[in-house]
Motif scaffolding. Sequence first.
Motif, PDB file in Angstrom:
ATOM      1  N   GLU B  71     -33.532   0.196  -5.194  1.00  0.00           N
ATOM      2  CA  GLU B  71     -33.278  -1.170  -4.719  1.00  0.00           C
ATOM      3  C   GLU B  71     -32.898  -2.077  -5.882  1.00  0.00           C
ATOM      4  O   GLU B  71     -31.949  -2.853  -5.795  1.00  0.00           O
ATOM      5  CB  GLU B  71     -34.537  -1.716  -4.019  1.00  0.00           C
ATOM      6  CG  GLU B  71     -34.883  -0.966  -2.736  1.00  0.00           C
ATOM      7  CD  GLU B  71     -36.174  -1.457  -2.072  1.00  0.00           C
ATOM      8  OE1 GLU B  71     -36.304  -1.259  -0.858  1.00  0.00           O
ATOM      9  OE2 GLU B  71     -37.046  -2.016  -2.772  1.00  0.00           O
ATOM     10  N   MET B  76     -28.155   0.485  -3.062  1.00  0.00           N
ATOM     11  CA  MET B  76     -27.938   0.353  -1.606  1.00  0.00           C
ATOM     12  C   MET B  76     -26.838  -0.665  -1.285  1.00  0.00           C
ATOM     13  O   MET B  76     -26.292  -0.658  -0.194  1.00  0.00           O
ATOM     14  CB  MET B  76     -29.241  -0.002  -0.893  1.00  0.00           C
ATOM     15  CG  MET B  76     -30.332   1.061  -1.001  1.00  0.00           C
ATOM     16  SD  MET B  76     -29.830   2.763  -0.619  1.00  0.00           S
ATOM     17  CE  MET B  76     -29.414   2.630   1.127  1.00  0.00           C
ATOM     18  N   ASP B  77     -26.520  -1.559  -2.244  1.00  0.00           N
ATOM     19  CA  ASP B  77     -25.386  -2.470  -2.061  1.00  0.00           C
ATOM     20  C   ASP B  77     -24.065  -1.734  -2.264  1.00  0.00           C
ATOM     21  O   ASP B  77     -23.087  -1.989  -1.573  1.00  0.00           O
ATOM     22  CB  ASP B  77     -25.426  -3.608  -3.109  1.00  0.00           C
ATOM     23  CG  ASP B  77     -26.745  -4.368  -3.086  1.00  0.00           C
ATOM     24  OD1 ASP B  77     -27.358  -4.449  -1.996  1.00  0.00           O
ATOM     25  OD2 ASP B  77     -27.163  -4.872  -4.148  1.00  0.00           O
ATOM     26  N   PRO B  80     -24.399   2.905  -0.335  1.00  0.00           N
ATOM     27  CA  PRO B  80     -25.387   3.262   0.706  1.00  0.00           C
ATOM     28  C   PRO B  80     -25.050   4.592   1.376  1.00  0.00           C
ATOM     29  O   PRO B  80     -25.949   5.331   1.777  1.00  0.00           O
ATOM     30  CB  PRO B  80     -25.283   2.098   1.697  1.00  0.00           C
ATOM     31  CG  PRO B  80     -23.909   1.524   1.478  1.00  0.00           C
ATOM     32  CD  PRO B  80     -23.658   1.678   0.000  1.00  0.00           C
ATOM     33  N   GLN B  81     -23.756   4.917   1.464  1.00  0.00           N
ATOM     34  CA  GLN B  81     -23.314   6.136   2.156  1.00  0.00           C
ATOM     35  C   GLN B  81     -23.719   7.414   1.438  1.00  0.00           C
ATOM     36  O   GLN B  81     -23.716   8.494   2.024  1.00  0.00           O
ATOM     37  CB  GLN B  81     -21.789   6.080   2.368  1.00  0.00           C
ATOM     38  CG  GLN B  81     -20.908   6.479   1.173  1.00  0.00           C
ATOM     39  CD  GLN B  81     -20.790   5.421   0.051  1.00  0.00           C
ATOM     40  OE1 GLN B  81     -21.552   4.457  -0.017  1.00  0.00           O
ATOM     41  NE2 GLN B  81     -19.845   5.629  -0.840  1.00  0.00           N
ATOM     42  N   LEU B  82     -24.060   7.313   0.149  1.00  0.00           N
ATOM     43  CA  LEU B  82     -24.388   8.510  -0.645  1.00  0.00           C
ATOM     44  C   LEU B  82     -25.888   8.716  -0.822  1.00  0.00           C
ATOM     45  O   LEU B  82     -26.324   9.799  -1.209  1.00  0.00           O
ATOM     46  CB  LEU B  82     -23.736   8.410  -2.042  1.00  0.00           C
ATOM     47  CG  LEU B  82     -22.212   8.296  -2.077  1.00  0.00           C
ATOM     48  CD1 LEU B  82     -21.734   8.126  -3.509  1.00  0.00           C
ATOM     49  CD2 LEU B  82     -21.557   9.523  -1.443  1.00  0.00           C
ATOM     50  N   ALA B  83     -26.682   7.681  -0.546  1.00  0.00           N
ATOM     51  CA  ALA B  83     -28.118   7.709  -0.845  1.00  0.00           C
ATOM     52  C   ALA B  83     -28.872   8.712   0.019  1.00  0.00           C
ATOM     53  O   ALA B  83     -28.492   8.996   1.153  1.00  0.00           O
ATOM     54  CB  ALA B  83     -28.704   6.319  -0.646  1.00  0.00           C
ATOM     55  N   GLY B  84     -29.964   9.216  -0.518  1.00  0.00           N
ATOM     56  CA  GLY B  84     -30.853  10.111   0.227  1.00  0.00           C
ATOM     57  C   GLY B  84     -32.262   9.550   0.172  1.00  0.00           C
ATOM     58  O   GLY B  84     -32.885   9.517  -0.885  1.00  0.00           O
ATOM     59  N   SER B  85     -32.750   9.109   1.318  1.00  0.00           N
ATOM     60  CA  SER B  85     -34.074   8.492   1.400  1.00  0.00           C
ATOM     61  C   SER B  85     -35.058   9.535   1.923  1.00  0.00           C
ATOM     62  O   SER B  85     -34.755  10.255   2.875  1.00  0.00           O
ATOM     63  CB  SER B  85     -33.963   7.300   2.364  1.00  0.00           C
ATOM     64  OG  SER B  85     -35.223   6.731   2.599  1.00  0.00           O
ATOM     65  N   HIS B 152     -24.896  12.213  -0.506  1.00  0.00           N
ATOM     66  CA  HIS B 152     -24.665  12.652   0.867  1.00  0.00           C
ATOM     67  C   HIS B 152     -23.184  12.634   1.201  1.00  0.00           C
ATOM     68  O   HIS B 152     -22.655  11.659   1.760  1.00  0.00           O
ATOM     69  CB  HIS B 152     -25.455  11.795   1.859  1.00  0.00           C
ATOM     70  CG  HIS B 152     -25.343  12.319   3.259  1.00  0.00           C
ATOM     71  ND1 HIS B 152     -24.675  11.664   4.259  1.00  0.00           N
ATOM     72  CD2 HIS B 152     -25.771  13.487   3.802  1.00  0.00           C
ATOM     73  CE1 HIS B 152     -24.726  12.388   5.369  1.00  0.00           C
ATOM     74  NE2 HIS B 152     -25.386  13.506   5.111  1.00  0.00           N
ATOM     75  N   PHE B 210     -18.729   1.555  -1.740  1.00  0.00           N
ATOM     76  CA  PHE B 210     -18.586   1.590  -0.282  1.00  0.00           C
ATOM     77  C   PHE B 210     -17.775   0.400   0.257  1.00  0.00           C
ATOM     78  O   PHE B 210     -17.917  -0.729  -0.226  1.00  0.00           O
ATOM     79  CB  PHE B 210     -19.973   1.568   0.373  1.00  0.00           C
ATOM     80  CG  PHE B 210     -19.943   1.687   1.875  1.00  0.00           C
ATOM     81  CD1 PHE B 210     -19.730   2.918   2.484  1.00  0.00           C
ATOM     82  CD2 PHE B 210     -20.112   0.565   2.677  1.00  0.00           C
ATOM     83  CE1 PHE B 210     -19.705   3.036   3.870  1.00  0.00           C
ATOM     84  CE2 PHE B 210     -20.085   0.669   4.069  1.00  0.00           C
ATOM     85  CZ  PHE B 210     -19.885   1.912   4.660  1.00  0.00           C
ATOM     86  N   GLY B 211     -16.973   0.665   1.271  1.00  0.00           N
ATOM     87  CA  GLY B 211     -16.360  -0.376   2.104  1.00  0.00           C
ATOM     88  C   GLY B 211     -15.296  -1.221   1.437  1.00  0.00           C
ATOM     89  O   GLY B 211     -14.777  -0.904   0.370  1.00  0.00           O
ATOM     90  N   ARG B 212     -14.978  -2.350   2.112  1.00  0.00           N
ATOM     91  CA  ARG B 212     -13.883  -3.213   1.660  1.00  0.00           C
ATOM     92  C   ARG B 212     -14.215  -3.893   0.336  1.00  0.00           C
ATOM     93  O   ARG B 212     -13.390  -3.919  -0.571  1.00  0.00           O
ATOM     94  CB  ARG B 212     -13.569  -4.274   2.728  1.00  0.00           C
ATOM     95  CG  ARG B 212     -12.433  -3.843   3.654  1.00  0.00           C
ATOM     96  CD  ARG B 212     -12.262  -4.844   4.769  1.00  0.00           C
ATOM     97  NE  ARG B 212     -13.443  -4.838   5.653  1.00  0.00           N
ATOM     98  CZ  ARG B 212     -13.675  -5.746   6.600  1.00  0.00           C
ATOM     99  NH1 ARG B 212     -12.835  -6.756   6.795  1.00  0.00           N
ATOM    100  NH2 ARG B 212     -14.742  -5.642   7.368  1.00  0.00           N
ATOM    101  N   ALA B 213     -15.433  -4.447   0.252  1.00  0.00           N
ATOM    102  CA  ALA B 213     -15.843  -5.113  -0.998  1.00  0.00           C
ATOM    103  C   ALA B 213     -15.808  -4.110  -2.146  1.00  0.00           C
ATOM    104  O   ALA B 213     -15.475  -4.454  -3.288  1.00  0.00           O
ATOM    105  CB  ALA B 213     -17.239  -5.700  -0.852  1.00  0.00           C
TER     106      ALA B 213
END
Lengths: 305, 305
Positions: B71, B76-77, B80-85, B152, B210-213
């Motif tokens: 965090e 996670m900002d 997030p798509q690769l994280a493993g919780s 992931h 991740f994503g547009r940003a």
Amino acid sequence: MDTRTYDIEGFAEQLVEHGLIVPTGIKGAYGRGPVFEDILQRFDALVKRIAADDGAQELTFPPVLARAMIEKVGYMDNFPQLAGSVHSFMGTDKQARELSAKVHAGERWEDMLSPTDVMLTPAACYPVYPTFSGLLPQGGRLVTVLGWVFRHEPSDEPTRLQHFRMREYIRVGKPEDVVAWRDAWLQRGLTLLEGLGLPVQSDVASDPFFGRAGKMMAANQVDQRLKFEILCPVISREKPTAICSFNWHQDHFSSKFGIRTSEDAVAHTACLGFGLERVTLALIKAHGYDVADWPAKVRDQLWPR
Amino acid sequence: MDTRTYDIEGFAEQLVEHGLIVPTGIKGAYGRGPVFEDILQRFDALVKRIAADDGAQELTFPPVLARAMIEKVGYMDNFPQLAGSVHSFMGTDKQARELSAKVHAGERWEDMLSPTDVMLTPAACYPVYPTFSGLLPQGGRLVTVLGWVFRHEPSDEPTRLQHFRMREYIRVGKPEDVVAWRDAWLQRGLTLLEGLGLPVQSDVASDPFFGRAGKMMAANQVDQRLKFEILCPVISREKPTAICSFNWHQDHFSSKFGIRTSEDAVAHTACLGFGLERVTLALIKAHGYDVADWPAKVRDQLWPR
């Protein structure tokens, strides 16, 4: 007579002070310093030298394995409290912003994740069993692995880790061959560890099955003498630590993965594993925080010229 | 001119056929056969021999790290798509029976779990930064780690793994020292990999934000030349695989973990990492499936007498 003192907090403090372990802020997941890791690797190399003529095939698996496999072997029935399930974010751009906002607001965000196809490996030998499927060659097979094992049991005891390494040997074949192999290794393990100056003894043991039904399963396991452990006092004289364990699974895995002997009969499996961090801690407890002061007999075996 | 053919499926099949990898039924989490693992370990040993005089301190961390750390560093900002919780069961006896029943009925059961204090380590260097907190010694510090890294991104490409090992070097100190160290290692990495007969080249790169940003962040990273990669064709000529990467984080980690130079000024960090499975696959692709046939020049470096 064992005249040493045992003090969990003092032991952990000394390990940190001598640079042997490095705190990370999570229980049971400390870093290993260069000397700790050297001892661990040297012990592993010693085990491999001793077993060099056994003809084991060495396989290496990542610390995750298929969720379907965990389900298949009944792990969630028996040890749900120890399992580690891996979850990931699989959402949209908008959901990712929501997730990020929750993290920054200090709110819980894990409900935005979904389970993946993998879980953390709870026993280094698990990924090996599916590779035995079908008819075995004559004499069966022997595989060795060094793997990371996860158990969700956060603790301040340096010997109780959430993630640790096991050097395992896995034998599959005729029931009588498998039991004879297990018995021979139990003696070999005791001789090896005694030779390193560790005050070890073996005993019948049981797995930490969950809940009330688990108590009966554990008692049954003891009755049938399916599990043995080699124990060594590390953090307590009264409750010595298991540093090596031997499991005879009978046909538990072979029935699930369709493993048959060369004569197409029921195959049995057994495994043994050295808990590498625990052996390392046992050696440190027995011989001191500075390896330069260890007995020559021990040093010569771990650091041969 | 590179006249080899590239065929992802054919490459994966050949790796299995030669016993170099062992399928496990999950994408990106195959087992490593004895020869594959030997190449990997030998390459890692070669890197350590080359860097032996650098005086790096070696630390070893388990494949999990504190959720609070993930965090804190903004993972996670950004990814997030690769994280493993990691989630575990923390319920009662009754709930355990319910969980077990769901598993046997083929129903989903993961909503009966709770998040633990740990997540899978997404970069081998992460656990090192908190150990730098405070005032650095003069000249800064250098640490090396060999760690398992989870991402992931399940894939059939043998080079895209969910769990793999990185040999990383992490440098912290004055900004100019850190950049000079990064530049010197970029050349050293190229020389090492070229010397092993790999058709490598370096290039400016960006992380998979991740994503547009994330697209803007990646563009910014390229503009500032913060990330370099050493690339080698393994599964495609047009899209060579990154086998080594260099990241200059400026004060990203030092501001978060209160890391200051010996003169109490802002410290910078940089790291470099060899993707050990990817280097192994690049060597196999370059020199063939049978190490006995590899050029003597390459064999002599990996298996010195």
